[in-house]
Design an enzyme around this catalytic site. Structure first.
Site, PDB file in Angstrom:
ATOM      1  CG  ASP A  54      -2.088  -1.014   0.972  1.00 22.90           C
ATOM      2  OD1 ASP A  54      -2.579  -1.115  -0.166  1.00 22.90           O
ATOM      3  OD2 ASP A  54      -2.465  -1.709   1.933  1.00 22.90           O
TER       4      ASP A  54
ATOM      5  CG  ASP B 279      -7.369  -4.139  -1.863  1.00 18.17           C
ATOM      6  OD1 ASP B 279      -7.758  -5.269  -2.222  1.00 18.17           O
ATOM      7  OD2 ASP B 279      -7.787  -3.582  -0.841  1.00 18.17           O
TER       8      ASP B 279
END
Length: 393
Positions: free
Chosen positions: A109, A170
């Site tokens: 991330d 994601d």
């Protein structure tokens, strides 16, 4: 900009929804200062991020902190109010400190974190400190690239056998940081990682029926694809709504970066499945196995992400009929969010959107505001207000 709340929506326009959202972002700067709100609200109010693992209360840890300065950059672009710019620059400095200090970086991330905190001020202001921080983050992200599987590992220490060889849908949204790093440096390893990783997800995380796995495992030593599963969906064979939305937006962004028509096709496959499984009011249930009549929670953040994905497809798809359809779908989702999920009055919540879900199986952030839902809702409103807006991604 206005310093009093605009009227609550009875008839909601993009302008009214945007004014309400911007007012809340401005007020939240006064509330939080340079500290970071938590991932989700509690009873519609964001607490400070709790102290943990040596980080103080309100400290810069986790994967969601950059959505807060991301909203500030969007707000500055829309208003010219220097309070937004100055807050964004203070956060950019803090993210530069975080990457130099090596704090909480063991995650894919880094793309979310440094695209919005550092690439955005570089694009907008040519801020050299932000550029350096984003390049450092991109280099750190490349340490998670696994040969011969050709994927970026999602979570955890690379030696952890439970996480080894695992990626999640994601991750498509983390690839733009590597694309930007390639643009800046011309180092081919960044572009090669984007091409290989997105191809692997297109081939394995996207199922034959156009739904998606949340997560997929490869053998890290041989590169052999192993199995799909879920972490936050209803069950391994279900279709987690936010994951499907990441597929729409993420495949579209990576089509823009690579020109690979198969990624455009993947974005539309995710989009068509998502639309086919929406309830009548266009706000998805947290998992797409649920349909009209269910009492399952909705996830407004999935709708906000999908709306940005549709508006990106409207830009990048050269087929005029498909582009027009994508634009209309994006507008429909934003209108539904503004009417049904935005607080009735901006003072009613710290969040821009209510009725989100973080992780229902773990009972985290259910029927609450979410930082990412807020960011993507504001980005979607920005795209509608300014069709020429230049993406941070």
């Amino acid at each position: 900009m206005t310093t009093t709340p605009p009227a609550s929506h009875s008839t909601v326009t993009t302008e009214a929804a945007l004014a309400a959202a911007l007012w809340t972002v401005r007020r939240n700067i006064d509330v939080f200062g340079d500290r970071y709100p938590d991932d989700t609200t509690r009873d519609d109010r964001y607490p400070l991020r709790p102290a943990a693992g040596g980080f103080p209360e309100g400290g810069n840890r986790g994967w969601t902190t950059s959505f807060w300065p991301g909203m500030q950059w969007l707000a500055w672009e829309r208003t010219g109010d220097t309070a937004f710019r100055d807050a964004g620059l203070r956060h950019a400095a803090d993210f530069a400190r975080r990457v130099r200090a090596g704090e909480d970086l063991e995650t894919h991330d880094l793309g979310f974190l440094y695209t919005l905190s550092a690439v955005a001020p570089w694009r907008l202001l040519q801020d050299e400190n932000a550029r350096d921080a984003a390049l450092r983050a991109a280099d750190h992200l490349m340490r998670r690239f696994l040969e011969p599987a050709g994927i970026i590992q999602a979570w955890g220490d690379l030696s952890d056998p439970a996480q080894r060889g695992r990626t999640i849908i994601d991750s498509l949204m983390n690839m733009p940081l590597l694309t930007w790093a390639h643009e800046q440096t011309r180092d081919a390893r960044f572009a090669d990682a984007v091409r290989r990783h997105t191809t692997q997800l297109r081939e394995h995380i996207l199922r034959e029926d156009d739904s998606t796995f949340h997560t997929f495992y490869w053998d890290a030593e041989t590169g052999r694809p192993l199995r799909g599963a879920t972490e936050q969906g209803a069950h391994d064979g279900s279709c987690w709504a936010r994951g499907q939305a990441w597929g729409i937006y993420g495949f579209a962004l990576n089509f823009r970066a690579t020109g690979d028509d198969e990624l455009l096709g993947a974005a539309w496959r995710c989009a068509d499945y998502f639309i086919a499984h929406l309830p009548a009011d266009s706000i998805p249930y947290w998992d797409l196995v649920y349909t009209d009549g269910s009492d399952a929670p909705r996830d407004s953040s999935a709708a906000a992400i999908a709306a940005c994905g549709f508006l990106e497809l409207a830009r990048v798809d050269v087929d005029p009929e498909r582009a027009a359809r994508a634009q209309a779908l994006g507008e429909t989702l934003v209108a539904a969010l503004a009417a049904d999920c935005a607080p009735r009055g901006p003072a009613d919540s710290d969040a821009l959107l209510l009725h989100g879900v973080y992780d229902l199986p773990k009972d985290r952030g259910v029927d609450e505001g979410t930082l990412w839902g807020d960011y993507f809702y504001l980005e979607a409103l920005t795209r509608l207000a300014d069709p020429d807006w230049k993406s941070y991604w």
